[in-house]
Design an enzyme around this catalytic site. Structure first.
Site, short mmCIF file in Angstrom:
data_model
loop_
_atom_site.label_atom_id
_atom_site.label_comp_id
_atom_site.label_asym_id
_atom_site.label_seq_id
_atom_site.Cartn_x
_atom_site.Cartn_y
_atom_site.Cartn_z
N ASP A 81 1.06 -1.40 0.31
CA ASP A 81 0.40 -0.06 -0.01
C ASP A 81 0.39 0.97 -0.50
O ASP A 81 2.05 1.24 0.36
CB ASP A 81 -0.86 -0.32 1.14
N HIS A 178 -9.02 8.48 4.07
CA HIS A 178 -8.24 6.68 5.40
C HIS A 178 -8.73 7.48 6.68
O HIS A 178 -9.26 8.92 6.80
CB HIS A 178 -6.65 7.41 4.79
N ASN A 228 -10.39 -0.73 -1.17
CA ASN A 228 -8.98 -0.61 0.26
C ASN A 228 -9.68 -0.76 1.36
O ASN A 228 -11.07 0.57 1.61
CB ASN A 228 -7.73 0.52 -0.44
#
Ligand code: 13P
Length: 288
Positions: A81, A178, A228
């Protein structure tokens, strides 16, 4: 079974579903992802942050992955990642991982393109696929990234750079971030539809934790084929660890293995629920 990241995401693209890429940080979480994928008859991508790759070492992680993938009959790949570090990216390619996300989003466009092309020139001769990020996904993930949107480009420009650098997957800014959302995000599934009209490159959605089922569905029907998930895996692990330790302490039990077994089960259940949500459950076997 080990399969390339590219074939896993292309099968998802052809089949109209998305494949989950789950960040692992030790052997337990790696086993949990492989277990959930096997139980759900789903492909899955085992994803590792640059911080974890540095802490455990690219070769050690590759060996653990190989061992578990060889014992599984669903398609699995091992992916690095967000990595802005050329040296670590090179070490991961040399260790034989399936794919890398070279994160050039902090660089100006010309430099981002030059470094990404360099990574592709190392990766492809070794059979390693490359995900590209030249716009930053907001939020800090395992020490990489920023809370501000630093670079963003027109769709046509993004696709042109991807074509010129020869990358295999594209991670554009899609309004997600995120970590946990502090405010409701402004999501951009329409950008995915537009990009899909411009290119066949698989599109990656970052920041999976905290999105609602209908939000995932709108991104998947717009054409996202890799999603993700990191924070939700960490939280499942820590919550399960706290609870299992608490009940073991109350019962006066001092054996680590049953506790770790419970944690692995809980992480696998969390991963399995995403596999259901992304439509990949029952889809193992469609790779080309
Ligand atoms: P979350 O931590 O929000 O799930 O995001 C994961 C991610 O995008 C990793 O690249």
């Amino acid at each position: 079974m080990r399969t390339s990241t590219k074939s896993i995401v292309h099968a998802a693209q052809d089949g109209g579903y998305a494949v989950g890429a789950f960040n692992i940080f030790d052997g337990l979480t790696l086993r949990a992802v492989v277990r959930a994928a096997g139980e759900k008859r789903s492909p899955a991508i085992v994803q590792v942050s640059a911080r974890t790759a540095k802490a455990l070492g690219p070769r050690f992680l590759a060996r653990m992955f190989e061992e578990l993938a060889a014992g599984s009959d669903v398609p699995l790949s091992l992916h690095l990642d967000h990595c802005p570090d050329l040296e670590l990216t090179r070490a991961v390619i040399d260790a034989g991982w399936s794919s890398v996300l070279f994160d050039a989003s902090h660089l100006e466009l010309a430099e981002a393109a030059e470094q990404t092309a360099r990574v592709v020139s190392w990766a492809h001769p070794n059979g390693v696929d490359v995900e590209s990020e030249i716009e930053n996904i907001v939020g800090v993930e395992d020490g990489v990234g920023s809370d501000a949107l630093a670079h963003s480009y027109a769709d046509e420009e993004l696709v042109r750079v991807a074509r010129e650098t020869g990358v295999d997957l594209l991670a554009p800014h899609l309004g997600t971030a995120h970590g946990q959302y502090k405010l409701p995000p402004v999501l951009l599934p329409q950008r995915v539809s537009h990009l899909r009209r411009l290119t066949d490159l698989p599109i990656v959605l970052h920041g999976g934790t905290g999105l609602k089922p209908e939000e995932f569905r709108s991104f998947i029907s717009a054409g996202v084929s890799k999603i993700n998930v990191s924070t939700a895996v960490k939280h499942a692990y820590l919550d399960a660890m706290e609870e299992s330790l608490g009940s073991a302490r109350e019962a006066g039990r001092r054996e680590p293995l049953p506790i770790l077994g419970e944690v692995e089960r809980r992480v696998a259940d969390t991963v399995a629920s995403f596999l259901e949500l992304f439509g990949s459950a029952g889809r193992a076997g469609g790779e080309r």
